[in-house]
Enzyme design. Structure first.
Site, PDB file in Angstrom:
ATOM      1  N   TYR A 114      65.955  37.421  48.926  1.00  0.00           N
ATOM      2  CA  TYR A 114      65.749  36.119  49.540  1.00  0.00           C
ATOM      3  C   TYR A 114      66.393  36.032  50.924  1.00  0.00           C
ATOM      4  CZ  TYR A 114      64.702  34.647  44.710  1.00  0.00           C
ATOM      5  OH  TYR A 114      64.190  34.525  43.436  1.00  0.00           O
ATOM      6  N   ILE A 126      64.388  26.795  36.983  1.00  0.00           N
ATOM      7  CA  ILE A 126      65.113  26.868  38.255  1.00  0.00           C
ATOM      8  C   ILE A 126      64.178  26.497  39.408  1.00  0.00           C
ATOM      9  CG2 ILE A 126      66.960  28.450  37.581  1.00  0.00           C
ATOM     10  CD1 ILE A 126      65.229  30.724  38.800  1.00  0.00           C
ATOM     11  N   LYS A 168      62.875  25.435  42.965  1.00  0.00           N
ATOM     12  CA  LYS A 168      63.385  25.450  44.334  1.00  0.00           C
ATOM     13  C   LYS A 168      63.295  24.044  44.901  1.00  0.00           C
ATOM     14  CE  LYS A 168      62.035  26.267  49.003  1.00  0.00           C
ATOM     15  NZ  LYS A 168      60.857  26.373  49.861  1.00  0.00           N
ATOM     16  N   ASN A 198      64.125  16.495  40.746  1.00  0.00           N
ATOM     17  CA  ASN A 198      64.183  17.557  39.744  1.00  0.00           C
ATOM     18  C   ASN A 198      65.324  17.329  38.762  1.00  0.00           C
ATOM     19  OD1 ASN A 198      62.020  18.829  40.978  1.00  0.00           O
ATOM     20  ND2 ASN A 198      63.277  20.321  42.074  1.00  0.00           N
TER      21      ASN A 198
END
Length: 271
Positions: free
Chosen positions: A47, A225, A227, A237
């Site tokens: 990443y 998970i 983003k 979220n």
């Protein structure tokens, strides 16, 4: 916080950081999520943001032992010595002496089960990683790894959402006491275009994103998970933790017949 990273398993909801490549935005999103109450942060060598994630951790008010931190070794770094060397670099970038979970990112390119997993065993024995994870592994690869690893397989991180329900891997995880960590749990935004999810979201006066996350987290051995970078998105979220879907909602999602994989590189083990 009440979370104990040594005994409580993987928190049901984490902050994903894939494609969170704006340095300041990444650091802020990590710090904001941790201060809001997130107890799980996920990154990876590939990443290119481990240093920014580390800065966000440092900027937050949360102690290191009070949240779960995971990263992944990229497929170019899976030779035995490269695993050891690059993991040390990851720890340095993240500003920590250990990660709670280290994944093999894909069973591809330099991945050699005996050599790669031997290095993971060493890191585990040294306490630099608390748990061993695998990512994008199919059942046959999990079985092979299980025979080689000294440490138990703690997690398998795979793409999972209502348009890719991963029934076989969910069943395998539940039967083998492995946590299935769902990446791209919002199908890269496509959950907003699924009529079943829209109907359920309207019923609960919430978002399709929350519905997708709540559906995932309703399953044993599954965590999500997503983003998120903006504060509103991070908060939306997070609110999925308190959304309770009823049996009718869950059955409606389970019966979605569309199957749309979002992440499908040539080196994916299913290809």
């Amino acid at each position: 916080m009440t979370y104990d990273a040594n005994s409580d398993g993987i928190p049901k909801l984490g902050l994903g950081t894939w494609e969170n490549t704006d340095s300041d935005e990444c650091a802020h999103s990590v710090a904001y999520a941790l201060d809001l109450g997130y107890e799980h942060v996920d990154t990876a060598q590939a990443y290119g943001n481990e240093e920014d994630v580390g800065r966000g951790i440092a900027d937050s008010s949360v102690d290191r032992e009070d949240f779960f931190l995971a990263t992944k070794v990229w497929i170019d770094n899976l030779a035995h010595d490269d695993v050891l060397e690059t993991t040390e670099k990851s720890l340095d970038k993240l500003g920590t002496d250990y990660v709670d979970l280290l994944y093999v990112h894909w069973p591809a390119r330099e991945y050699d089960p005996e050599e790669t997993l031997a290095a993971f065993n060493e890191l585990y024995d040294e306490g630099k990683i608390k748990h061993v994870g695998l990512s994008n592994f199919e059942p046959e690869h999990l079985e092979e790894a299980k025979e080689i690893l000294d440490a138990p397989i703690y997690a398998n991180q795979v793409e999972m959402h209502p348009l890719l329900q991963q029934d076989e891997l969910v069943e395998y995880a539940q039967e083998n006491d492995i946590t299935l960590v769902a990446y791209s749990p919002l199908a890269r935004g496509n959950v907003f275009n699924v009529p079943e999810l829209t109907d359920i979201a309207e019923k609960h006066e919430t978002s399709e994103a929350q519905v997708s996350l709540a559906w995932l987290m309703s399953k044993d051995n599954v965590v999500a998970i997503p983003k998120a970078t903006g504060e509103d998105h991070i908060e939306d979220n997070y609110d999925a933790l308190t959304l309770e879907l009823d049996d009718e909602d869950i059955e409606k999602i389970d019966n979605i017949e569309r199957e749309e994989r979002q992440v499908d590189p040539d080196f994916g083990p299913w290809n």
